[in-house]
Design a protein around this motif. Structure first.
Motif, short mmCIF file in Angstrom:
data_model
loop_
_atom_site.label_atom_id
_atom_site.label_comp_id
_atom_site.label_asym_id
_atom_site.label_seq_id
_atom_site.Cartn_x
_atom_site.Cartn_y
_atom_site.Cartn_z
N TRP A 195 -3.87 1.40 -2.66
CA TRP A 195 -3.77 2.69 -1.96
C TRP A 195 -5.06 3.49 -2.13
O TRP A 195 -5.55 4.11 -1.17
CB TRP A 195 -2.58 3.49 -2.49
CG TRP A 195 -2.63 4.94 -2.11
CD1 TRP A 195 -2.84 6.01 -2.92
CD2 TRP A 195 -2.49 5.48 -0.78
NE1 TRP A 195 -2.84 7.17 -2.20
CE2 TRP A 195 -2.63 6.88 -0.88
CE3 TRP A 195 -2.27 4.91 0.47
CZ2 TRP A 195 -2.54 7.72 0.22
CZ3 TRP A 195 -2.18 5.76 1.57
CH2 TRP A 195 -2.32 7.14 1.45
N VAL A 239 0.84 -1.21 0.00
CA VAL A 239 0.00 0.00 0.00
C VAL A 239 0.87 1.25 0.00
O VAL A 239 0.55 2.24 -0.68
CB VAL A 239 -0.97 -0.01 1.19
CG1 VAL A 239 -1.67 1.33 1.35
CG2 VAL A 239 -2.02 -1.11 1.02
N ARG A 291 -1.21 0.70 -6.54
CA ARG A 291 -1.91 1.98 -6.59
C ARG A 291 -3.40 1.80 -6.34
O ARG A 291 -4.03 2.60 -5.63
CB ARG A 291 -1.68 2.65 -7.95
CG ARG A 291 -2.15 4.09 -8.00
CD ARG A 291 -1.84 4.71 -9.35
NE ARG A 291 -2.28 6.11 -9.40
CZ ARG A 291 -2.36 6.81 -10.52
NH1 ARG A 291 -2.01 6.26 -11.68
NH2 ARG A 291 -2.79 8.07 -10.49
N LEU A 341 -6.72 4.95 6.24
CA LEU A 341 -5.59 4.03 6.13
C LEU A 341 -5.49 3.06 7.31
O LEU A 341 -5.35 1.85 7.10
CB LEU A 341 -4.29 4.83 5.98
CG LEU A 341 -3.00 4.04 5.85
CD1 LEU A 341 -3.03 3.17 4.60
CD2 LEU A 341 -1.81 5.01 5.80
N GLN A 398 -6.82 4.84 1.17
CA GLN A 398 -6.57 6.24 1.50
C GLN A 398 -7.63 6.90 2.38
O GLN A 398 -7.29 7.66 3.29
CB GLN A 398 -6.38 7.05 0.22
CG GLN A 398 -5.98 8.51 0.48
CD GLN A 398 -5.73 9.25 -0.82
OE1 GLN A 398 -6.08 8.77 -1.91
NE2 GLN A 398 -5.12 10.42 -0.72
N ALA A 404 0.87 4.38 -2.61
CA ALA A 404 0.82 5.80 -2.24
C ALA A 404 1.92 6.57 -2.95
O ALA A 404 1.70 7.69 -3.44
CB ALA A 404 0.95 5.95 -0.73
N GLU A 439 0.98 6.97 -6.59
CA GLU A 439 -0.03 8.03 -6.73
C GLU A 439 0.62 9.40 -6.78
O GLU A 439 0.27 10.26 -7.59
CB GLU A 439 -1.03 7.95 -5.58
CG GLU A 439 -2.22 8.86 -5.71
CD GLU A 439 -3.34 8.28 -6.56
OE1 GLU A 439 -4.36 8.97 -6.68
OE2 GLU A 439 -3.19 7.16 -7.09
#
Length: 239
Positions: free
Chosen positions: A186, A158, A183, A193, A190, A162, A165
Motif C-alpha cells: 500500500w 493492497v 502494508r 493507486l 498510495q 490500506a 495503515e
C-alpha cells in the motif's frame, strides 16, 4: 491490543481461526465494489450465493433482482452483472429492491468466512467505514482477500495494506508477515493507486473485457465512506 491479519485467498482460510474475529471480505474487482455501490444506490439488502442456480431460484421465488458474473462477464439470463455502473443507471433503478448476487470469487470468500463474529465487506470505496467499524469492535481483524480462483490477487492485498495503515495506531499490524507485506505494498501504491494496480493481472484481465471504466471507479478511495455492508442473519445490509 487487537491484531490485524490477512488471508491472501479463501483457499488458505482453513489455516485461520475466525471465532471472535471481524472478517473483512474484499474483492476490489469487483464484487465488494458492486455490493457497496448497490447498497449506496438504495438496494435494501444483498443475498450473496455461491451458484448461478441458487441465484436464479431466489429471483423466481422472491422476485428480487438477480446479478451474476463468471470469468469477469455477466452470466446470461440474469438482470444485472458485476459492474458498479449497472447499479447507478437511472434507466434501471434498483432502490427499494433486494439483490441476489453470485460472482466468481467474492461471494465464495464471504460464504466461507461466516464463522467470524462480524462479517463486513470492504473495498477502497468504503475504506474509512471499514476502519471505523473495526475500531468500534476492538476485536481481531482478518482481511479475507477473494483473490482470483484461489490465487493471490494484488489489488485485494493492497486494500488490506490500506486498512492496516489506517488501523496502525490502534491495532497490532506488524505481528503478521502477510499484513506487514500488504502494508508495504500500500505504501508503494498510495501515491498513484490506479497506475500501480495497472500492473495487476486481474486489472489487465478486466480491461481486456472493456471494463476499464469499472477499474477507475473501483480505485476511488472513500467515495462511499459511510456505507458498510454487514452480514446479518442471512444477508448483507448497510450498517
Amino acid at each position: 491490543m487487537p491484531v490485524l491479519d490477512l488471508c491472501f485467498s479463501p483457499e488458505l482460510l482453513p489455516l485461520y481461526n475466525l471465532s471472535g474475529q471481524t472478517a473483512v471480505i474484499v474483492d476490489v474487482l469487483r464484487a465488494s465494489s458492486t455490493i457497496v455501490t448497490a447498497l449506496a444506490a438504495g438496494v435494501t439488502h444483498v443475498l450473496p450465493v455461491a451458484s448461478l442456480e441458487e441465484c436464479a431460484a431466489l429471483g423466481r421465488v422472491t422476485g428480487c433482482l438477480t446479478a451474476a458474473e463468471r470469468d469477469g462477464q455477466r452470466a446470461p439470463g440474469f438482470d444485472l452483472g458485476n459492474s458498479p455502473f449497472e447499479y447507478l443507471d437511472p434507466a434501471r433503478p434498483v432502490a427499494g429492491r433486494a439483490l441476489a448476487l453470485s460472482t466468481t470469487n467474492g461471494t465464495r470468500a464471504l460464504r466461507e468466512s461466516l464463522g467470524a463474529a462480524h462479517v463486513v465487506v470492504g473495498t477502497f470505496l468504503n475504506l474509512s467505514a471499514v476502519a471505523d467499524f473495526a475500531r468500534q469492535q476492538q476485536a481481531n481483524v482478518l482481511v479475507v482477500c477473494a483473490g482470483w480462483k484461489g490465487r493471490f490477487c494484488l489489488e485485494d492485498t493492497v486494500f488490506g495494506g490500506a486498512l492496516a495503515e489506517q488501523l496502525a495506531p490502534d491495532f497490532d499490524v506488524s505481528s503478521s508477515d502477510a499484513a506487514l507485506a500488504a502494508r508495504h505494498l500500500w505504501q508503494q501504491a498510495q501515491p498513484d493507486l490506479p497506475a500501480y494496480l495497472l500492473q495487476s493481472a486481474h486489472v489487465r484481465r478486466l480491461n481486456s473485457l472493456e471494463a476499464s471504466q469499472d477499474f477507475g471507479f473501483c480505485m476511488e478511495v472513500d467515495r462511499y465512506a459511510a456505507v458498510l455492508p454487514q452480514w446479518r442473519e442471512d444477508r448483507l445490509m448497510a450498517w
